[in-house]
Motif scaffolding. Structure first.
Motif, mmCIF file in Angstrom:
data_model
loop_
_atom_site.group_PDB
_atom_site.id
_atom_site.type_symbol
_atom_site.label_atom_id
_atom_site.label_comp_id
_atom_site.label_asym_id
_atom_site.label_seq_id
_atom_site.Cartn_x
_atom_site.Cartn_y
_atom_site.Cartn_z
ATOM 1 N N LEU A 294 11.377 5.667 0.676
ATOM 2 C CA LEU A 294 12.220 6.193 1.734
ATOM 3 C C LEU A 294 11.439 6.377 3.032
ATOM 4 C CD1 LEU A 294 14.528 9.206 1.172
ATOM 5 C CD2 LEU A 294 12.818 9.330 2.939
ATOM 6 N N VAL A 295 10.209 6.828 2.883
ATOM 7 C CA VAL A 295 9.407 7.129 4.066
ATOM 8 C C VAL A 295 8.925 5.842 4.719
ATOM 9 C CG1 VAL A 295 7.321 8.247 4.893
ATOM 10 C CG2 VAL A 295 8.690 9.317 3.107
ATOM 11 N N GLN A 296 9.187 5.733 5.992
ATOM 12 C CA GLN A 296 8.775 4.549 6.720
ATOM 13 C C GLN A 296 7.251 4.492 6.845
ATOM 14 O OE1 GLN A 296 11.575 2.698 8.425
ATOM 15 N NE2 GLN A 296 12.629 3.948 6.897
ATOM 16 N N LEU B 125 1.229 14.145 3.442
ATOM 17 C CA LEU B 125 2.488 14.812 3.743
ATOM 18 C C LEU B 125 2.626 16.110 2.979
ATOM 19 C CD1 LEU B 125 4.840 11.765 3.949
ATOM 20 C CD2 LEU B 125 3.506 12.888 5.703
ATOM 21 N N GLN B 126 1.602 16.918 3.148
ATOM 22 C CA GLN B 126 1.534 18.235 2.536
ATOM 23 C C GLN B 126 2.893 18.864 2.247
ATOM 24 O OE1 GLN B 126 -0.305 21.109 4.990
ATOM 25 N NE2 GLN B 126 -1.462 22.018 3.326
ATOM 26 N N GLU B 127 3.630 19.084 3.305
ATOM 27 C CA GLU B 127 4.887 19.805 3.160
ATOM 28 C C GLU B 127 5.886 19.083 2.269
ATOM 29 O OE1 GLU B 127 6.713 21.094 6.856
ATOM 30 O OE2 GLU B 127 5.940 23.022 6.249
ATOM 31 N N LEU B 128 5.876 17.792 2.348
ATOM 32 C CA LEU B 128 6.907 17.062 1.648
ATOM 33 C C LEU B 128 6.610 16.869 0.174
ATOM 34 C CD1 LEU B 128 9.585 15.997 2.396
ATOM 35 C CD2 LEU B 128 8.623 13.718 2.582
ATOM 36 N N CYS B 129 5.350 16.658 -0.162
ATOM 37 C CA CYS B 129 5.102 16.313 -1.554
ATOM 38 C C CYS B 129 4.083 17.206 -2.220
ATOM 39 C CB CYS B 129 4.674 14.845 -1.665
ATOM 40 S SG CYS B 129 3.196 14.452 -0.756
ATOM 41 N N LEU B 130 3.808 18.320 -1.614
ATOM 42 C CA LEU B 130 2.768 19.146 -2.196
ATOM 43 C C LEU B 130 3.148 19.757 -3.537
ATOM 44 C CD1 LEU B 130 -0.090 20.168 -1.788
ATOM 45 C CD2 LEU B 130 0.835 22.126 -0.612
ATOM 46 N N PRO B 131 3.899 20.817 -3.563
ATOM 47 C CA PRO B 131 3.787 21.633 -4.753
ATOM 48 C C PRO B 131 4.950 21.496 -5.708
ATOM 49 C CG PRO B 131 4.565 22.883 -2.876
ATOM 50 C CD PRO B 131 4.783 21.441 -2.618
ATOM 51 N N PHE B 132 5.440 20.320 -5.899
ATOM 52 C CA PHE B 132 6.524 20.266 -6.868
ATOM 53 C C PHE B 132 6.403 19.020 -7.719
ATOM 54 C CE2 PHE B 132 9.441 17.273 -4.668
ATOM 55 C CZ PHE B 132 8.747 17.165 -3.486
ATOM 56 N N GLY B 133 6.630 19.227 -8.993
ATOM 57 C CA GLY B 133 6.368 18.162 -9.939
ATOM 58 C C GLY B 133 7.410 17.068 -9.887
ATOM 59 N N LEU B 134 7.039 15.960 -9.325
ATOM 60 C CA LEU B 134 7.912 14.803 -9.373
ATOM 61 C C LEU B 134 7.338 13.814 -10.387
ATOM 62 C CD1 LEU B 134 8.855 13.974 -5.673
ATOM 63 C CD2 LEU B 134 9.992 15.450 -7.303
ATOM 64 N N GLU C 216 7.821 7.460 -6.375
ATOM 65 C CA GLU C 216 8.025 6.087 -5.913
ATOM 66 C C GLU C 216 9.241 5.997 -4.995
ATOM 67 O OE1 GLU C 216 6.397 3.139 -7.040
ATOM 68 O OE2 GLU C 216 7.727 1.933 -5.756
ATOM 69 N N GLN C 217 10.328 6.606 -5.432
ATOM 70 C CA GLN C 217 11.558 6.594 -4.637
ATOM 71 C C GLN C 217 11.354 7.262 -3.283
ATOM 72 O OE1 GLN C 217 14.271 8.358 -7.848
ATOM 73 N NE2 GLN C 217 15.644 6.983 -6.731
ATOM 74 N N MET D 217 0.828 -1.209 0.000
ATOM 75 C CA MET D 217 0.000 0.000 0.000
ATOM 76 C C MET D 217 0.857 1.251 0.000
ATOM 77 S SD MET D 217 -2.437 1.579 2.827
ATOM 78 C CE MET D 217 -1.076 2.665 3.175
ATOM 79 N N ASN D 218 0.421 2.202 -0.696
ATOM 80 C CA ASN D 218 1.172 3.436 -0.809
ATOM 81 C C ASN D 218 1.022 4.304 0.444
ATOM 82 O OD1 ASN D 218 1.889 6.126 -1.461
ATOM 83 N ND2 ASN D 218 2.068 5.412 -3.584
ATOM 84 N N LYS D 219 2.111 4.456 1.116
ATOM 85 C CA LYS D 219 2.057 5.156 2.402
ATOM 86 C C LYS D 219 1.783 6.650 2.255
ATOM 87 C CE LYS D 219 5.646 2.725 2.763
ATOM 88 N NZ LYS D 219 7.089 2.807 2.759
ATOM 89 N N LEU D 220 2.356 7.207 1.218
ATOM 90 C CA LEU D 220 2.207 8.654 1.067
ATOM 91 C C LEU D 220 0.840 9.051 0.537
ATOM 92 C CD1 LEU D 220 5.611 9.770 -0.424
ATOM 93 C CD2 LEU D 220 4.660 10.464 1.749
ATOM 94 N N HIS D 221 0.279 8.185 -0.238
ATOM 95 C CA HIS D 221 -0.941 8.607 -0.936
ATOM 96 C C HIS D 221 -2.181 7.956 -0.387
ATOM 97 C CE1 HIS D 221 2.474 9.104 -3.681
ATOM 98 N NE2 HIS D 221 1.991 10.315 -3.664
ATOM 99 N N ASN D 222 -2.344 8.158 0.872
ATOM 100 C CA ASN D 222 -3.511 7.581 1.513
ATOM 101 C C ASN D 222 -3.921 8.491 2.637
ATOM 102 O OD1 ASN D 222 -5.467 5.893 2.622
ATOM 103 N ND2 ASN D 222 -3.918 4.961 3.971
ATOM 104 N N MET D 223 -4.938 9.247 2.366
ATOM 105 C CA MET D 223 -5.284 10.272 3.339
ATOM 106 C C MET D 223 -6.716 10.089 3.777
ATOM 107 S SD MET D 223 -4.939 14.290 2.842
ATOM 108 C CE MET D 223 -6.231 15.476 3.115
ATOM 109 N N THR D 224 -6.870 10.020 5.057
ATOM 110 C CA THR D 224 -8.218 9.824 5.583
ATOM 111 C C THR D 224 -8.910 11.145 5.893
ATOM 112 O OG1 THR D 224 -7.171 9.549 7.709
ATOM 113 C CG2 THR D 224 -7.829 7.554 6.560
ATOM 114 N N ALA D 225 -8.124 12.164 6.051
ATOM 115 C CA ALA D 225 -8.690 13.466 6.403
ATOM 116 C C ALA D 225 -9.525 14.004 5.248
ATOM 117 C CB ALA D 225 -7.563 14.442 6.719
ATOM 118 N N PRO D 226 -10.405 14.955 5.548
ATOM 119 C CA PRO D 226 -11.241 15.559 4.503
ATOM 120 C C PRO D 226 -10.390 16.116 3.372
ATOM 121 C CG PRO D 226 -11.436 16.723 6.623
ATOM 122 C CD PRO D 226 -10.723 15.447 6.857
#
Lengths: 250, 250
Positions: free
Chosen positions: A45-47, A25-34, A40-41, A1-10
């Motif tokens: 990395l994120v536990q 992880l708003q701050e980490l992956c919000l506004p930049f085009g990866l 995936e990388q 399961m994708n840890k970063l892309h699973n948000m339960t909040a509204p």
DNA sequence: ATATCGGTTTGATTTAGGTCAACAACCATG
DNA sequence: CATGGTTGTTGACCTAAATCAAACCGATAT
């Protein structure tokens, strides 16, 4: 399961949704085009998210530094301690924020981080984050921005502590919370405080009685309604006015 | 001529000397092993030192961000401004320190930096620094440490502003200056303040009169001797005691 | 329901530091 | 070497917030 892309909040906040497909992880992956591969990388990395119960320490001052932490859900406070035991809350941190950056400088944490409610955090091993950010310039830049944002935030608090009076400080604090809840898709007008009056006071450089009195005053003036830890902002304009219009101390 | 490795200031402090062959950019090139080639690259990146006269702005809040600045000689203050015009000094910066990191977060400076005496700075184009730090991991780590150190510093100031009383703040301030002068090979006991009482007050969250009174009190007690802007610390132990022993406000 | 306990509110009083004002010292400039 | 302007000191007074103290409230436990 994708840890970063699973948000339960509204998720009814458009910018959040579009920028980073339902990532907590708003701050980490919000506004930049990866690219997908890069995401995936980063994701590898994120536990896996780990739970922290209310009152638990995420880290303690003095502990050796390994990782930053992204708050997935919940609420934390950070506090620094003087030798003589007096302590000062340096921040309240919520979903989507990253904490632990103070520890980079000495390889040891310089403050405590404590959960104010049951929470979940994702550990981000810093060495590997640095490594990855060498390969992904936009990640590198983003990391720098996050650290810089912390510096800017701290300057704002210094301004508050150095030149505002009690009611102004509290108004600023409430508006800041309101704004942060709003940007996460929660109501900017009604929220639950996770911290005690004493913790608010410590953060704002006031005694808890002063905080309490200021709350009462705002309520009497009809600006907010306070029910213990539940806050409702009834007149945000008046609150902003309180924040700015006060006679200055400088 | 090598811009980084040319220091006119006293060098009788062993650690400085050995770690970075007489380099004024303490923070940037002090404690990490770079190969000669890498040092060369770093050196190419840093612009030739430029002079700033007393009172000159190095940058202004709102200006677009290009570079960090390493202070080669002299003294700067940084200050943030509230909408309503009240301002707060966020720091005093001396030789070997790097300023401007707050601007990374928004690509615009968030504070003013003003020379408190005739000074020289080296401009470090940030884009190129990032680029280089991708190739040189130890430079990358070092950059992160510098930013983190700024965060830690700010937390310390928050502690000061939030929970110390006037005399304690001033004692802390003097000891901090003393220590910084010492680590640059200057006397820790006698130094010249480059800033006014008002600027000290703004930084410490006090009014200038309070600063002045605290100076006078310390002098009467024989802890320091004040002659306008010249300070001599006569009893550093007592000063440290003043800093810690005071009844706390938290 | 009643006791207990942490957190909160509110009032009475004190105090550290702000405010106001006068003056002294130290410059830079003509 | 006057002279006006900034900076610093000191005193008298005032106020915002701390301190002290009591009561209150809402949980959880008995």
């Amino acid at each position: 399961m994708n840890k970063l892309h699973n948000m339960t909040a509204p998720v009814h906040l458009s910018q959040l949704k579009t920028a980073c497909s339902s990532c907590s992880l708003q701050e980490l992956c919000l506004p930049f085009g990866l690219s997908d591969a890069e995401l995936e990388q980063l994701d590898n990395l994120v536990q896996r998210a780990q739970p922290k119960l209310r009152g638990e320490y995420l880290y303690r001052a003095g502990a050796s530094f390994q990782s930053l932490y992204a708050i997935r859900t919940g609420f934390f406070k950070t506090q620094v301690m003087h030798e003589d035991g007096r302590e000062q809350v340096t921040g309240f941190h919520m979903m989507g924020e990253i904490i632990g950056m103070d520890a980079i400088s000495t390889d040891h944490h310089t403050c405590d981080a404590i959960a104010l409610e049951d929470s979940e955090v994702c550990e981000i091993p810093f060495g590997r984050l640095e490594q990855l950010s060498r390969d992904i310039p936009s990640l590198q830049r983003h990391l720098h921005k996050i650290m810089s944002r912390e510096i800017v935030r701290d300057h704002g608090i210094m301004l508050l502590l150095g030149s505002m009076k009690a009611e102004e400080r509290l108004a600023t604090f409430l508006l800041n919370l309101s704004q942060r809840f709003a940007s996460r898709g929660y109501s900017p007008n009604g929220f639950h405080l996770r911290m005690t009056r004493e913790e608010i006071g410590s953060f704002l450089g006031l005694k808890l009685e002063t905080v309490s009195r200021a709350f009462s005053k705002f309520q009497k003036e009809g600006i907010i309604s306070v029910q213990n830890k539940s806050i409702e902002i009834k007149d945000i304009t008046a609150l902003k006015l309180t924040m700015g219009q006060q006679e200055c101390r400088t």
